[in-house]
Design a protein around this motif. Structure first.
Motif, mmCIF file in Angstrom:
data_model
loop_
_atom_site.group_PDB
_atom_site.id
_atom_site.type_symbol
_atom_site.label_atom_id
_atom_site.label_comp_id
_atom_site.label_asym_id
_atom_site.label_seq_id
_atom_site.Cartn_x
_atom_site.Cartn_y
_atom_site.Cartn_z
ATOM 1 N N THR A 71 0.819 -1.262 -0.032
ATOM 2 C CA THR A 71 -0.034 -0.047 0.115
ATOM 3 C C THR A 71 0.853 1.276 0.054
ATOM 4 O O THR A 71 0.507 2.366 -0.737
ATOM 5 N N LEU A 72 2.169 1.192 0.551
ATOM 6 C CA LEU A 72 2.878 2.163 0.690
ATOM 7 C C LEU A 72 3.430 2.585 -0.766
ATOM 8 O O LEU A 72 3.492 3.669 -1.165
ATOM 9 N N GLY A 73 3.778 1.468 -1.419
ATOM 10 C CA GLY A 73 4.373 1.679 -2.820
ATOM 11 C C GLY A 73 3.351 2.253 -3.625
ATOM 12 O O GLY A 73 3.554 2.983 -4.628
ATOM 13 N N LEU A 74 1.895 1.775 -3.346
ATOM 14 C CA LEU A 74 0.782 2.365 -4.307
ATOM 15 C C LEU A 74 0.626 3.852 -4.009
ATOM 16 O O LEU A 74 0.679 4.530 -4.825
ATOM 17 N N GLY A 75 0.676 4.224 -2.751
ATOM 18 C CA GLY A 75 0.503 5.481 -2.359
ATOM 19 C C GLY A 75 1.517 6.657 -2.956
ATOM 20 O O GLY A 75 1.154 7.474 -3.571
ATOM 21 N N VAL A 76 2.731 6.161 -3.023
ATOM 22 C CA VAL A 76 3.835 6.925 -3.420
ATOM 23 C C VAL A 76 3.692 6.684 -5.029
ATOM 24 O O VAL A 76 3.819 7.983 -5.688
ATOM 25 N N ALA A 77 3.360 5.846 -5.578
ATOM 26 C CA ALA A 77 3.207 5.848 -7.211
ATOM 27 C C ALA A 77 1.774 6.623 -7.651
ATOM 28 O O ALA A 77 1.898 7.188 -8.610
ATOM 29 N N LEU A 78 0.943 6.628 -6.798
ATOM 30 C CA LEU A 78 -0.167 7.419 -7.315
ATOM 31 C C LEU A 78 0.012 8.826 -7.292
ATOM 32 O O LEU A 78 -0.693 9.772 -8.159
ATOM 33 N N LEU A 79 1.213 9.338 -6.810
ATOM 34 C CA LEU A 79 1.494 10.934 -6.926
ATOM 35 C C LEU A 79 2.135 11.315 -8.269
ATOM 36 O O LEU A 79 1.868 12.305 -8.757
ATOM 37 N N VAL A 80 2.440 10.035 -8.964
ATOM 38 C CA VAL A 80 2.926 10.333 -10.243
ATOM 39 C C VAL A 80 1.682 9.661 -11.434
ATOM 40 O O VAL A 80 1.671 10.416 -12.311
ATOM 41 N N ALA A 81 1.265 8.563 -10.983
ATOM 42 C CA ALA A 81 0.057 8.045 -11.968
ATOM 43 C C ALA A 81 -0.922 9.202 -12.275
ATOM 44 O O ALA A 81 -1.276 9.071 -13.273
ATOM 45 N N GLY A 82 -1.312 9.822 -11.360
ATOM 46 C CA GLY A 82 -2.436 10.716 -11.437
ATOM 47 C C GLY A 82 -2.166 11.887 -12.280
ATOM 48 O O GLY A 82 -2.689 11.971 -13.240
ATOM 49 N N PRO A 83 -0.965 12.534 -12.215
ATOM 50 C CA PRO A 83 -0.736 13.672 -13.084
ATOM 51 C C PRO A 83 -0.288 12.961 -14.622
ATOM 52 O O PRO A 83 -0.690 13.596 -15.497
ATOM 53 N N LEU A 84 0.206 11.726 -14.323
ATOM 54 C CA LEU A 84 0.765 11.040 -15.730
ATOM 55 C C LEU A 84 -0.649 10.933 -16.450
ATOM 56 O O LEU A 84 -0.572 11.068 -17.682
ATOM 57 N N SER A 85 -1.836 10.585 -15.826
ATOM 58 C CA SER A 85 -3.226 10.123 -16.722
ATOM 59 C C SER A 85 -3.579 11.512 -17.167
ATOM 60 O O SER A 85 -4.360 11.070 -18.228
ATOM 61 N N ASP A 86 -3.247 12.705 -16.753
ATOM 62 C CA ASP A 86 -3.821 13.739 -17.298
ATOM 63 C C ASP A 86 -3.169 14.208 -18.384
ATOM 64 O O ASP A 86 -3.553 15.089 -19.279
ATOM 65 N N VAL A 87 -1.811 13.497 -18.710
ATOM 66 C CA VAL A 87 -1.338 13.827 -20.164
ATOM 67 C C VAL A 87 -1.446 12.675 -21.140
ATOM 68 O O VAL A 87 -1.926 12.723 -22.315
ATOM 69 N N VAL A 88 -1.334 11.402 -20.475
ATOM 70 C CA VAL A 88 -1.336 10.336 -21.641
ATOM 71 C C VAL A 88 -2.627 9.563 -21.732
ATOM 72 O O VAL A 88 -2.909 8.858 -22.729
ATOM 73 N N GLY A 89 -3.721 10.084 -20.889
ATOM 74 C CA GLY A 89 -4.976 9.467 -21.027
ATOM 75 C C GLY A 89 -5.169 8.295 -19.837
ATOM 76 O O GLY A 89 -4.325 7.787 -19.211
ATOM 77 N N ARG A 90 -6.626 8.225 -19.579
ATOM 78 C CA ARG A 90 -7.290 7.408 -18.448
ATOM 79 C C ARG A 90 -7.063 5.682 -19.005
ATOM 80 O O ARG A 90 -6.304 4.858 -18.345
ATOM 81 N N THR A 91 -7.693 5.540 -20.160
ATOM 82 C CA THR A 91 -7.742 4.004 -20.559
ATOM 83 C C THR A 91 -6.366 3.442 -20.567
ATOM 84 O O THR A 91 -6.168 2.310 -20.120
ATOM 85 N N ARG A 92 -5.351 4.204 -21.207
ATOM 86 C CA ARG A 92 -4.074 3.467 -21.607
ATOM 87 C C ARG A 92 -3.297 3.067 -20.390
ATOM 88 O O ARG A 92 -2.859 2.061 -20.145
ATOM 89 N N LEU A 93 -3.496 4.091 -19.298
ATOM 90 C CA LEU A 93 -2.795 3.984 -18.011
ATOM 91 C C LEU A 93 -3.460 2.536 -17.172
ATOM 92 O O LEU A 93 -3.138 1.678 -16.662
ATOM 93 N N ILE A 94 -4.788 2.485 -17.373
ATOM 94 C CA ILE A 94 -5.766 1.190 -16.806
ATOM 95 C C ILE A 94 -5.146 0.151 -17.213
ATOM 96 O O ILE A 94 -4.920 -0.828 -16.417
ATOM 97 N N HIS A 95 -5.143 -0.092 -18.640
ATOM 98 C CA HIS A 95 -4.605 -1.511 -19.169
ATOM 99 C C HIS A 95 -3.313 -1.756 -19.038
ATOM 100 O O HIS A 95 -3.156 -3.060 -18.342
ATOM 101 N N LEU A 96 -2.299 -0.810 -18.782
ATOM 102 C CA LEU A 96 -0.908 -1.077 -18.514
ATOM 103 C C LEU A 96 -0.906 -1.581 -16.949
ATOM 104 O O LEU A 96 -0.037 -2.351 -16.783
ATOM 105 N N SER A 97 -1.561 -0.932 -15.892
ATOM 106 C CA SER A 97 -1.448 -1.109 -14.743
ATOM 107 C C SER A 97 -2.065 -2.618 -14.634
ATOM 108 O O SER A 97 -1.189 -3.434 -13.662
ATOM 109 N N LEU A 98 -3.020 -2.940 -15.212
ATOM 110 C CA LEU A 98 -3.814 -4.165 -14.626
ATOM 111 C C LEU A 98 -2.609 -5.259 -15.302
ATOM 112 O O LEU A 98 -2.420 -6.404 -14.805
ATOM 113 N N THR A 99 -2.156 -5.271 -16.501
ATOM 114 C CA THR A 99 -1.245 -6.324 -17.110
ATOM 115 C C THR A 99 -0.013 -6.474 -16.317
ATOM 116 O O THR A 99 0.115 -7.523 -16.002
#
Length: 403
Positions: free
Chosen positions: A58-86
């Motif tokens: 959960t700590l790794g997740l929390g820290v990564a969220l600080l990057v993933a959220g702003p990143l999704s504002d640039v690259v798009g939501r669905t692309r990040l969802i698919h990459l994350s789950l795989t």
């Protein structure tokens, strides 16, 4: 283009896909929680050390969220969802093959990082792609999927560990994650209303500053961290309590306690509808009160009464989280704040609370037993309630001002 309306094919595909994504994310995130006593015995580590298999993730997740959220504002939501789950399914399979405790901890930390893609963007995606009248209920359904995923992961690993050991248990969780990732790949519609945010460090810092300048958002971040900390504190130490007197349950039987999680799915959906009708400010304190009552009831030495307390605690928590997680992007959007960054900060504090208080619960158990764990949970839920009441006096922004 107002977004998908209930009853349409697009709405159903969005809801089912994100429900499946929630199942995968939280099944993998908490896949070790039901088998903590098994891991402690297999690797010769203490109760507090065994909880690191959850807290580091959960700590790794929390820290990564600080990057993933702003990143999704640039690259798009669905692309990040698919990459994350795989990627998460692959790392989950590697966890089952870990040669020792240090390697497992490294992989579980990496698991948290790969899992960040979905929770970072889910509520922002819902706000963008669905009709505004459905936002709270859709967020409730998504959180319901996370509740079911949490239950499925814990039940699955508990049952398989009882029959075949912890490695096969984690392998089974990896298979579940892969199946859900394939479901999302097929069903999730591409974004239609996503608009890329400005790039660059200056834009990121400006957006982050705005996301921590609104007192309403700050209160919501605190609600996420405190409420999640209370829930994880209880469930991280539950297996140790059930293994001792007067219950003496094995890992598989103790894992059945997570059957209360579907109640969280129901409560998040119900409170989402209530929030659409009566307002988020009205229903959030009620969820806090329900969770406090549930925590107190778990003090009973009767197994049926204990299960009732867990059910009430779970229902109250998911009511609060379901409403708050949908409230964050709505308030952020109304205040001109990046919804991706606001959602990421909410989830950062949410998982920070899980990591810190989940590990602290191990110490509370060692020092004061179950009453110590319950006291910690009630303290955190009380703080949640105070923040919820403060929100009732915080001015609304833009949309939903009457609520």
């Amino acid at each position: 283009m107002e977004g998908h309306l209930p009853g349409t094919t697009g709405y159903r595909r969005v809801v089912v896909a994100l429900f499946a994504a929630g199942v995968a994310t939280f099944a993998l995130l908490y896949s070790t929680q039901a088998i903590l006593p098994e891991l402690a015995a297999q690797f010769g580590v203490s109760t507090a050390e065994s909880t690191l298999s959850v807290s580091l993730t959960t700590l790794g997740l929390g820290v990564a969220l600080l990057v993933a959220g702003p990143l999704s504002d640039v690259v798009g939501r669905t692309r990040l969802i698919h990459l994350s789950l795989t990627a998460s399914a692959v790392v989950a399979a590697a966890c089952a093959l870990a040669p020792g405790w240090p390697a497992l901890m490294v992989l579980r930390s990496l698991q948290g990082i790969t899992l960040a893609g979905l929770p970072a963007v889910a509520t922002a995606y819902l706000r963008e792609e669905l009709h505004p009248s459905t936002h709270a209920r859709a967020a409730g359904l998504y959180v319901g999927g996370t509740a079911l995923g949490g239950m499925a992961g814990r039940l699955l690993t508990g049952a398989v560990a009882q029959a075949a050991g912890w490695r096969w248990a984690l392998a089974a969780a990896a298979v579940l994650g892969l199946l859900c990732a394939l479901t999302v790949r097929v069903l999730l519609p591409p974004s239609r209303r996503f608009a890329a945010a400005p790039t660059g460090v200056r834009a990121l810092l400006r957006g982050s500053l705005r996301a921590v300048s609104d007192r309403g958002l700050l209160a919501l971040y605190g609600i996420g961290g405190c409420s999640m900390g209370a829930l994880v504190a209880v469930f991280n130490t539950l297996g140790f309590r059930l293994a001792g007197a007067p219950f003496h349950l094995g890992v598989g039987a103790a894992g059945l306690m997570f059957l209360v999680y579907p109640i969280g799915s129901v409560s998040s959906a119900v409170f989402g509808r209530l929030a659409d009708g009566y307002g988020r400010r009205t229903v959030t304190p009620l969820g806090c009160l329900l969770a406090v009552v549930g925590a107190l009831v778990t003090l009973s030495s009767s197994l049926p009464v204990l299960v009732l307390g867990l059910a009430l605690l779970t229902a109250g928590f998911f009511a609060v989280h379901g409403v708050a997680s949908g409230w964050v992007p709505a308030r952020a959007y109304a205040g001109g704040v990046s919804t991706g960054q606001a959602a990421s900060l909410y989830l950062f504090t949410y998982y920070l609370g899980s990591s810190v208080f989940g590990s602290l619960a191990g110490r509370a158990w060692t020092e004061a037993g179950w009453p110590g764990v319950v006291a910690l949970a009630i303290l955190l839920l009380t703080a949640t309630g105070v923040l919820a009441l403060l929100l009732r006096r915080t001015p609304a922004l833009g949309e939903g001002r009457s609520r």
